[in-house]
Design an enzyme around this catalytic site. Sequence first.
Site, PDB file in Angstrom:
ATOM      1  N   ARG A   1      76.620  30.607  54.990  1.00 59.85           N
ATOM      2  CA  ARG A   1      75.978  31.541  55.909  1.00 59.85           C
ATOM      3  C   ARG A   1      75.875  32.921  55.277  1.00 59.85           C
ATOM      4  O   ARG A   1      76.800  33.380  54.610  1.00 59.85           O
ATOM      5  CB  ARG A   1      76.801  31.636  57.196  1.00 59.85           C
ATOM      6  CG  ARG A   1      76.513  30.494  58.148  1.00 59.85           C
ATOM      7  CD  ARG A   1      77.540  30.370  59.238  1.00 59.85           C
ATOM      8  NE  ARG A   1      77.869  31.629  59.897  1.00 59.85           N
ATOM      9  CZ  ARG A   1      78.761  31.735  60.868  1.00 59.85           C
ATOM     10  NH1 ARG A   1      79.421  30.661  61.286  1.00 59.85           N
ATOM     11  NH2 ARG A   1      79.012  32.898  61.424  1.00 59.85           N
TER      12      ARG A   1
ATOM     13  N   LYS B   1      87.612  27.378  65.025  1.00 59.05           N
ATOM     14  CA  LYS B   1      87.018  26.878  66.268  1.00 59.05           C
ATOM     15  C   LYS B   1      86.060  25.713  65.996  1.00 59.05           C
ATOM     16  O   LYS B   1      86.137  24.668  66.625  1.00 59.05           O
ATOM     17  CB  LYS B   1      86.264  28.009  67.000  1.00 59.05           C
ATOM     18  CG  LYS B   1      87.126  29.227  67.312  1.00 59.05           C
ATOM     19  CD  LYS B   1      86.339  30.301  68.056  1.00 59.05           C
ATOM     20  CE  LYS B   1      85.177  30.894  67.278  1.00 59.05           C
ATOM     21  NZ  LYS B   1      85.577  31.679  66.066  1.00 59.05           N
TER      22      LYS B   1
ATOM     23  N   ARG C   1      83.962  29.775  53.241  1.00 57.93           N
ATOM     24  CA  ARG C   1      83.419  28.692  54.085  1.00 57.93           C
ATOM     25  C   ARG C   1      82.061  28.185  53.601  1.00 57.93           C
ATOM     26  O   ARG C   1      81.204  28.951  53.219  1.00 57.93           O
ATOM     27  CB  ARG C   1      83.290  29.213  55.517  1.00 57.93           C
ATOM     28  CG  ARG C   1      82.403  28.356  56.421  1.00 57.93           C
ATOM     29  CD  ARG C   1      82.577  28.656  57.877  1.00 57.93           C
ATOM     30  NE  ARG C   1      82.258  30.012  58.277  1.00 57.93           N
ATOM     31  CZ  ARG C   1      82.520  30.505  59.485  1.00 57.93           C
ATOM     32  NH1 ARG C   1      83.120  29.765  60.393  1.00 57.93           N
ATOM     33  NH2 ARG C   1      82.194  31.742  59.775  1.00 57.93           N
TER      34      ARG C   1
HETATM   35  P1  ADP Z   1      85.334  29.422  63.212  1.00 58.30           P
HETATM   36  O1  ADP Z   1      84.414  28.381  63.826  1.00 58.30           O
HETATM   37  O2  ADP Z   1      86.463  29.796  64.123  1.00 58.30           O
HETATM   38  O3  ADP Z   1      84.598  30.618  62.705  1.00 58.30           O
HETATM   39  P2  ADP Z   1      85.706  27.434  61.077  1.00 58.30           P
HETATM   40  O4  ADP Z   1      86.158  26.212  61.817  1.00 58.30           O
HETATM   41  O5  ADP Z   1      84.310  27.457  60.576  1.00 58.30           O
HETATM   42  O6  ADP Z   1      86.028  28.755  61.944  1.00 58.30           O
HETATM   43  O7  ADP Z   1      86.725  27.648  59.862  1.00 58.30           O
HETATM   44  C1  ADP Z   1      86.517  28.711  58.922  1.00 58.30           C
HETATM   45  C2  ADP Z   1      86.822  28.223  57.515  1.00 58.30           C
HETATM   46  O8  ADP Z   1      88.237  28.012  57.363  1.00 58.30           O
HETATM   47  C3  ADP Z   1      86.170  26.888  57.146  1.00 58.30           C
HETATM   48  O9  ADP Z   1      85.806  26.945  55.789  1.00 58.30           O
HETATM   49  C4  ADP Z   1      87.274  25.849  57.404  1.00 58.30           C
HETATM   50  O10 ADP Z   1      87.145  24.734  56.517  1.00 58.30           O
HETATM   51  C5  ADP Z   1      88.537  26.647  57.113  1.00 58.30           C
HETATM   52  N1  ADP Z   1      89.651  26.319  58.024  1.00 58.30           N
HETATM   53  C6  ADP Z   1      89.579  25.988  59.339  1.00 58.30           C
HETATM   54  N2  ADP Z   1      90.812  25.797  59.851  1.00 58.30           N
HETATM   55  C7  ADP Z   1      91.695  26.016  58.837  1.00 58.30           C
HETATM   56  C8  ADP Z   1      93.129  25.966  58.719  1.00 58.30           C
HETATM   57  N3  ADP Z   1      93.894  25.664  59.775  1.00 58.30           N
HETATM   58  N4  ADP Z   1      93.666  26.263  57.518  1.00 58.30           N
HETATM   59  C9  ADP Z   1      92.898  26.579  56.433  1.00 58.30           C
HETATM   60  N5  ADP Z   1      91.545  26.642  56.484  1.00 58.30           N
HETATM   61  C10 ADP Z   1      90.944  26.356  57.664  1.00 58.30           C
HETATM   62  P1  ADP Z   2      82.199  32.891  63.921  1.00 54.25           P
HETATM   63  O1  ADP Z   2      82.964  32.040  64.848  1.00 54.25           O
HETATM   64  O2  ADP Z   2      82.467  32.575  62.496  1.00 54.25           O
HETATM   65  O3  ADP Z   2      82.301  34.351  64.217  1.00 54.25           O
HETATM   66  P2  ADP Z   2      79.661  32.122  65.173  1.00 54.25           P
HETATM   67  O4  ADP Z   2      78.871  31.077  64.529  1.00 54.25           O
HETATM   68  O5  ADP Z   2      80.366  31.797  66.438  1.00 54.25           O
HETATM   69  O6  ADP Z   2      80.649  32.654  64.055  1.00 54.25           O
HETATM   70  O7  ADP Z   2      78.746  33.408  65.463  1.00 54.25           O
HETATM   71  C1  ADP Z   2      77.921  33.976  64.481  1.00 54.25           C
HETATM   72  C2  ADP Z   2      77.233  35.204  65.057  1.00 54.25           C
HETATM   73  O8  ADP Z   2      76.388  34.820  66.159  1.00 54.25           O
HETATM   74  C3  ADP Z   2      78.182  36.257  65.648  1.00 54.25           C
HETATM   75  O9  ADP Z   2      78.655  37.160  64.658  1.00 54.25           O
HETATM   76  C4  ADP Z   2      77.269  36.936  66.675  1.00 54.25           C
HETATM   77  O10 ADP Z   2      76.361  37.832  66.034  1.00 54.25           O
HETATM   78  C5  ADP Z   2      76.455  35.771  67.215  1.00 54.25           C
HETATM   79  N1  ADP Z   2      77.072  35.129  68.391  1.00 54.25           N
HETATM   80  C6  ADP Z   2      77.543  33.854  68.476  1.00 54.25           C
HETATM   81  N2  ADP Z   2      78.014  33.596  69.703  1.00 54.25           N
HETATM   82  C7  ADP Z   2      77.852  34.739  70.428  1.00 54.25           C
HETATM   83  C8  ADP Z   2      78.166  35.117  71.767  1.00 54.25           C
HETATM   84  N3  ADP Z   2      78.755  34.268  72.623  1.00 54.25           N
HETATM   85  N4  ADP Z   2      77.848  36.382  72.153  1.00 54.25           N
HETATM   86  C9  ADP Z   2      77.251  37.262  71.304  1.00 54.25           C
HETATM   87  N5  ADP Z   2      76.943  36.968  70.037  1.00 54.25           N
HETATM   88  C10 ADP Z   2      77.236  35.711  69.589  1.00 54.25           C
END
Ligand code: ADP
Ligand code: ADP
Length: 231
Positions: A173, A25, A139
Amino acid sequence: MSDLAGNVTTKPAVLILLGPPGAGKGTQARKLEDQFGLVQLSTGDMLREAVANGTPAGLAAKSVMEAGGLVSDEIVLAILRDRLSAPDTKAGVILDGFPRTAGQAEALDSLLAYSGQNVTAAIAMEVDDEAMIARVAGRYTCAGCGEGYHDDFKQPAAAGACDKCGGTEFKRRADDNAETARNRLQAYHAQTAPLIAHYKALGKLEAIDAMASIDEVALGLGTIVTRVSSQ
Ligand code: ADP
Ligand code: ADP
Ligand code: ZN
């Protein structure tokens, strides 16, 4: 859509990226910002900033985030409402990590309706669970500009220097470990995945195979965003 003089106008887009932790995302939201001039709104980033600043919301959210649970709707909505009222969001937004519960989805609809807007599309990023653990565990991000990287899947072109800003400091993180990631996946399946049906029922659902490479996903998303923005 057209205005009173008959000129074609486009409403600012409100796009939701819906997917589990590690789906891509954040990575894709940053690309969509560059490509479409939209603003990425990541509730995860906002909450981490609140924790770092030691605000009351941050203090309440800290332990929940460390355990991989979901922060209360009340706290998340207060933070998002604040951010959505800033003028830069008028160009259109990509919601990254919000909504995550049925309550948040309903609150978002009311919030948008208040200013004559609605959700343009919710895009489900389809991935498989085991791959998500590996994505989260590898990541890291640039400490200077926030650009995301991965130990195996996305290294900076020049080792140790950020592609975007040249920065040489990177961070990981605390919640990006396999155990917490499993809790976060569980929270996703229990509370967030049901939103797919919610947006489907509203005729707002789009889906993309997010197991493909970063560039392939970006291409597919670009096509979807172009199409839904002109409807
Ligand atoms: P999210 O915001 O949904 O938690 P991230 O965009 O931070 O996910 O992506 C999670 C990890 O996976 C990052 O280290 C990113 O560089 C990697 N990543 C994102 N998209 C892909 C993909 N399509 N294939 C392989 N690795 C990816
Ligand atoms: P990822 O996409 O990798 O799960 P985020 O950065 O979106 O990570 O979220 C990290 C943490 O922040 C989540 O595990 C949760 O604890 C909190 N969080 C983020 N967005 C929300 C939301 N919309 N509602 C509740 N908790 C949230
Ligand atoms: Zn950088």
